[in-house]
Design a protein around this motif. Structure first.
Motif, PDB file in Angstrom:
ATOM      1  N   GLY A   1       0.820  -1.211   0.000  1.00 13.90           N
ATOM      2  CA  GLY A   1       0.000   0.000   0.000  1.00 13.90           C
ATOM      3  C   GLY A   1       0.846   1.250   0.000  1.00 13.90           C
ATOM      4  O   GLY A   1       0.525   2.242  -0.684  1.00 13.90           O
ATOM      5  N   LEU A   2       1.942   1.208   0.734  1.00 20.12           N
ATOM      6  CA  LEU A   2       2.865   2.342   0.773  1.00 20.12           C
ATOM      7  C   LEU A   2       3.496   2.583  -0.604  1.00 20.12           C
ATOM      8  O   LEU A   2       3.620   3.732  -1.041  1.00 20.12           O
ATOM      9  N   ILE A   3       3.852   1.507  -1.283  1.00 22.37           N
ATOM     10  CA  ILE A   3       4.419   1.640  -2.633  1.00 22.37           C
ATOM     11  C   ILE A   3       3.406   2.282  -3.578  1.00 22.37           C
ATOM     12  O   ILE A   3       3.734   3.186  -4.349  1.00 22.37           O
ATOM     13  N   VAL A   4       2.162   1.836  -3.514  1.00 19.96           N
ATOM     14  CA  VAL A   4       1.111   2.410  -4.361  1.00 19.96           C
ATOM     15  C   VAL A   4       0.891   3.876  -4.004  1.00 19.96           C
ATOM     16  O   VAL A   4       0.759   4.725  -4.905  1.00 19.96           O
ATOM     17  N   LEU A   5       0.873   4.189  -2.727  1.00 16.10           N
ATOM     18  CA  LEU A   5       0.678   5.572  -2.296  1.00 16.10           C
ATOM     19  C   LEU A   5       1.816   6.475  -2.785  1.00 16.10           C
ATOM     20  O   LEU A   5       1.570   7.565  -3.317  1.00 16.10           O
TER      21      LEU A   5
END
Length: 187
Positions: free
Chosen positions: A23-27
């Motif tokens: 999720g952090l990578i996508v964000l």
């Protein structure tokens, strides 16, 4: 896989940690990249998501701490013959053919497909598991031309030197949750 790689660390971590990293990578991708490249940046989260799924599957099937304690306590209460019978049934349930050995340093020979493994289990109740039984198992493996071996420690501690020796010589130390999972497969 290297023991301290990101994937190895995430496999040992709670399953949700992988999804948080993904999720952090996508964000970060959606925040820092131009709109036309966000999808490509977000694709970097796919391997992390797969690792999260693998970790979730492993953790779903793993025994909890109470089950581990109960399985190990049951094993410690058993005499050698009964413990050996339990191990044999567990490996047979997993699809291995099991041969009991009359060898001073190896108790079982497991064959599954083309893979053969020697197992030393007789010292499962020892308070401390040092390097010497592992050296003896390794020597038995070399004498029989077998590439893999396993050592069972149901109680006590395994010394750091023994862990290093096992890692260096391809020996698997079956203890704690891994041993409990094996023993619980009999039921």
């Amino acid at each position: 896989m290297a023991p301290n790689s990101l994937f190895a660390i995430l496999l040992r971590s709670p399953w949700w940690a992988s999804f948080a990293v993904a999720g952090l990578i996508v964000l970060v991708a959606s925040t820092l990249l131009p709109a036309q490249y966000v999808v490509f940046g977000a694709l970097g989260a796919v391997p992390i998501t797969v690792v999260g799924c693998i970790a979730a599957w492993r953790q779903w099937n793993a025994p909890n701490s109470a089950q581990v304690e109960q399985a190990l306590a049951t094993a410690l209460a058993q005499p050698w013959r009964e413990f050996a019978d339990t191990l044999e049934r567990a490996w047979q349930a997993g699809g291995a053919s099991v041969e009991r050995l009359n060898h001073p340093h190896a108790d079982f020979c497991l064959t599954q497909g083309a893979r053969t493994t020697l197992v030393s289990a007789r010292r499962w109740k020892a308070a401390t598991h040092g390097i010497e039984p592992l050296r003896q198992l390794h020597a038995a493996m070399q004498a029989q031309g077998v590439a893999s071996g396993a050592y069972i420690a149901a109680q006590g501690t395994v010394t750091d030197a023994a862990v290093e020796f096992a890692n260096a010589h391809g020996l698997v130390l079956l203890q704690g949750p891994a041993l409990a999972q094996l023993l619980r497969s009999v039921r």
